[in-house]
Design a protein around this motif. Structure first.
Motif, mmCIF file in Angstrom:
data_model
loop_
_atom_site.group_PDB
_atom_site.id
_atom_site.type_symbol
_atom_site.label_atom_id
_atom_site.label_comp_id
_atom_site.label_asym_id
_atom_site.label_seq_id
_atom_site.Cartn_x
_atom_site.Cartn_y
_atom_site.Cartn_z
ATOM 1 N N SER A 156 0.709 -1.079 -0.112
ATOM 2 C CA SER A 156 -0.067 -0.136 0.057
ATOM 3 C C SER A 156 0.867 1.182 0.120
ATOM 4 O O SER A 156 1.925 1.212 0.433
ATOM 5 C CB SER A 156 -0.916 -0.027 1.157
ATOM 6 N N THR A 157 0.099 2.329 -0.478
ATOM 7 C CA THR A 157 0.815 3.424 -0.695
ATOM 8 C C THR A 157 0.872 4.330 0.899
ATOM 9 O O THR A 157 1.493 5.393 1.171
ATOM 10 C CB THR A 157 0.459 4.756 -1.657
ATOM 11 N N SER A 158 0.218 3.691 1.784
ATOM 12 C CA SER A 158 -0.124 4.450 3.166
ATOM 13 C C SER A 158 1.191 3.845 3.896
ATOM 14 O O SER A 158 1.011 2.779 4.443
ATOM 15 C CB SER A 158 -1.586 3.675 3.920
ATOM 16 N N TYR A 159 2.171 4.535 4.056
ATOM 17 C CA TYR A 159 3.351 4.242 4.674
ATOM 18 C C TYR A 159 3.582 5.104 5.975
ATOM 19 O O TYR A 159 4.759 5.161 6.493
ATOM 20 C CB TYR A 159 4.525 4.664 3.579
ATOM 21 N N ALA A 160 2.786 5.317 6.589
ATOM 22 C CA ALA A 160 2.747 5.924 8.075
ATOM 23 C C ALA A 160 3.573 5.152 8.911
ATOM 24 O O ALA A 160 4.423 5.565 9.620
ATOM 25 C CB ALA A 160 1.414 6.627 8.819
ATOM 26 N N ASN A 161 3.170 4.154 8.785
ATOM 27 C CA ASN A 161 3.980 3.029 10.011
ATOM 28 C C ASN A 161 5.511 3.062 9.740
ATOM 29 O O ASN A 161 6.415 3.089 10.525
ATOM 30 C CB ASN A 161 3.413 1.681 9.891
ATOM 31 N N GLN A 162 5.841 2.797 8.584
ATOM 32 C CA GLN A 162 7.165 2.791 8.048
ATOM 33 C C GLN A 162 8.075 4.004 7.929
ATOM 34 O O GLN A 162 9.053 4.252 8.576
ATOM 35 C CB GLN A 162 7.342 2.308 6.519
ATOM 36 N N ILE A 163 7.477 5.236 7.905
ATOM 37 C CA ILE A 163 7.787 6.555 8.153
ATOM 38 C C ILE A 163 8.201 6.857 9.597
ATOM 39 O O ILE A 163 9.492 7.295 9.829
ATOM 40 C CB ILE A 163 6.819 7.702 7.620
ATOM 41 N N LEU A 164 7.353 6.465 10.319
ATOM 42 C CA LEU A 164 7.664 6.577 11.763
ATOM 43 C C LEU A 164 8.774 5.761 12.159
ATOM 44 O O LEU A 164 9.447 6.211 12.944
ATOM 45 C CB LEU A 164 6.270 6.339 12.700
ATOM 46 N N ALA A 165 8.930 4.479 11.760
ATOM 47 C CA ALA A 165 10.051 3.450 11.852
ATOM 48 C C ALA A 165 11.312 4.328 11.545
ATOM 49 O O ALA A 165 12.497 4.179 12.189
ATOM 50 C CB ALA A 165 9.808 2.201 11.406
ATOM 51 N N LYS A 166 11.282 4.902 10.223
ATOM 52 C CA LYS A 166 12.595 5.326 9.726
ATOM 53 C C LYS A 166 13.181 6.611 10.488
ATOM 54 O O LYS A 166 14.016 6.997 10.931
ATOM 55 C CB LYS A 166 12.254 5.949 8.165
ATOM 56 N N LEU A 167 12.214 7.322 10.950
ATOM 57 C CA LEU A 167 12.373 8.425 11.654
ATOM 58 C C LEU A 167 13.137 8.169 13.096
ATOM 59 O O LEU A 167 14.207 8.719 13.462
ATOM 60 C CB LEU A 167 11.095 9.364 12.231
ATOM 61 N N ALA A 168 12.567 7.125 13.782
ATOM 62 C CA ALA A 168 13.179 6.422 14.803
ATOM 63 C C ALA A 168 14.682 5.978 14.751
ATOM 64 O O ALA A 168 15.523 6.167 15.360
ATOM 65 C CB ALA A 168 12.284 5.348 15.417
ATOM 66 N N GLN A 169 14.834 5.476 13.425
ATOM 67 C CA GLN A 169 15.910 4.876 12.962
ATOM 68 C C GLN A 169 17.287 6.111 12.883
ATOM 69 O O GLN A 169 18.272 5.782 13.250
ATOM 70 C CB GLN A 169 15.921 4.327 11.728
ATOM 71 N N TRP A 170 16.628 6.978 12.235
ATOM 72 C CA TRP A 170 17.635 8.119 11.886
ATOM 73 C C TRP A 170 17.881 8.978 13.361
ATOM 74 O O TRP A 170 18.946 9.225 13.678
ATOM 75 C CB TRP A 170 17.044 9.223 11.203
ATOM 76 N N ASP A 171 16.977 8.761 14.271
ATOM 77 C CA ASP A 171 17.273 9.370 15.601
ATOM 78 C C ASP A 171 18.380 8.699 16.353
ATOM 79 O O ASP A 171 19.035 9.254 17.144
ATOM 80 C CB ASP A 171 15.955 9.508 16.647
ATOM 81 N N ALA A 172 18.366 7.549 16.137
ATOM 82 C CA ALA A 172 19.241 6.418 16.671
ATOM 83 C C ALA A 172 20.610 6.398 16.005
ATOM 84 O O ALA A 172 21.426 5.662 16.247
ATOM 85 C CB ALA A 172 18.700 4.950 16.616
ATOM 86 N N GLY A 173 20.686 7.254 15.011
ATOM 87 C CA GLY A 173 22.156 7.090 14.010
ATOM 88 C C GLY A 173 22.397 5.808 13.417
ATOM 89 O O GLY A 173 23.613 5.494 13.052
ATOM 90 N N ALA A 174 21.133 5.075 13.018
ATOM 91 C CA ALA A 174 21.381 3.812 12.418
ATOM 92 C C ALA A 174 21.130 3.711 10.968
ATOM 93 O O ALA A 174 20.606 4.638 10.642
ATOM 94 C CB ALA A 174 20.494 2.791 13.143
ATOM 95 N N ASP A 175 21.445 2.718 10.292
ATOM 96 C CA ASP A 175 21.172 2.729 8.870
ATOM 97 C C ASP A 175 19.733 1.896 8.552
ATOM 98 O O ASP A 175 19.264 2.226 7.421
ATOM 99 C CB ASP A 175 22.210 1.814 7.946
#
Length: 305
Positions: A156-175
């Motif tokens: 699905s194009t509804s990617y809110a779940n994955q976007i929130l996960a990516k934001l948390a990843q970047w906050d942690a300095g991870a790839d």
């Protein structure tokens, strides 16, 4: 690839810089659409039929009616790749619910979806990055939407779940962001499937809890040893000999640390390296060979408008 790529929008090839879709499109308003990401490597489109089939399965699940048949969508994907002289890159077909009026109540009145096909040249990981150095992952607090809510087989194009996960990843300095299910078991990453290797056994979370990735399925087919879909705990992942991710653009990439814990030797293991070679061989041998010269007239006709 041409300087100003041509995008397929509802029957026309349009320069990317001027391509538009209505603000009343339900894909824009509600994320109500489905899509695919398809790789082009050395002029070959890998698993084209499988991608188109999954696009239509996702649409059927969402009760979205694509404006073209599977054969026609396939032809237009090839056309977009060819006319843009896209030899190495990525193409994204998107089918939305269709154009408004606004409001969830209008959904059942929309009879046909909108189709857009966008070509891209996107950078890929080098083999040093994906194998020798590997990627750092973190387990994020954002849980994967459970299958009881939205079936993960729907791309699905509804990617809110994955976007929130990516934001948390970047906050942690991870790839890479590793997402757990609501049951505390490993699900998948924000845009990739995950595999572990322990004592020669290849394991990946079962398809009922993750997107059944096309690269994921290819890897399961290519592995000559014991490969299985299985529940994976945090302990299983932390203690694995090898951990790697798969996706259309990523292909195969080693995860060499998770939450600060070194995985295996701290570099890609032998099975990860072996499977990347086998995948690339499959892409080179099985991918659909594009005939670019047959679509030069499309490019000329659009450029002359």
């Amino acid at each position: 690839m041409v300087v100003d790529p041509l995008v397929y929008v509802q029957g026309d090839l349009v320069p990317l810089n001027t391509a538009t879709i209505s603000v009343l499109d339900h894909g824009f308003l509600y994320g109500d659409g489905v899509f695919e990401g398809i790789s082009i490597d050395a002029g070959r489109i890998f698993k084209l039929d499988e991608h188109v089939d999954r696009l239509f399965r996702s649409a059927a699940h969402m009760r979205i009616v694509p404006p073209l048949s599977p054969v026609e969508v396939r032809a237009q994907i090839v056309r977009v790749v060819a006319v843009n002289h896209l030899h190495d890159g990525y193409v994204r077909p998107i089918v939305t619910r269709g154009t408004g009026p606004m409001g969830l109540g209008a959904t059942r009145g929309i009879r046909e979806g909108n189709l857009v096909i966008v070509p891209q040249v996107r950078s890929r990981l080098t083999d040093e990055e994906r194998l020798d150095k590997g990627l750092r992952a973190t387990v994020v607090g954002v849980r994967r939407t459970p299958p009881e809510c939205v079936d993960p087989q729907v791309k699905s194009t509804s990617y809110a779940n994955q976007i929130l996960a990516k934001l948390a990843q970047w906050d942690a300095g991870a790839d890479v962001a590793i997402m757990m299910g609501t049951d505390g078991l490993v699900a998948e990453c924000a845009g990739e499937n995950l595999f572990i290797v322990a004592q020669g056994v290849l394991r990946t979370p079962p398809r009922h809890r993750v997107l059944e990735g096309i690269t994921r399925n290819t890897i399961l087919e290519l592995y000559a040893g014991d490969a299985r879909e299985d529940q994976i705990s945090l302990h299983d992942m932390y203690a694995a000999d090898e951990v790697f991710i798969t996706a259309t653009l990523v292909e195969v990439a080693a995860i060499t640390s998770i939450d600060g814990r070194t995985i295996g030797s701290g570099t890609a293991g032998p099975i990860t390296r072996q499977l990347l070679v086998r995948l690339r061989t499959a892409i080179a041998e099985e991918g659909y060979q594009v005939r670019y010269e047959t679509h030069d007239s499309d490019l000329a006709s659009v450029a002359s408008r």
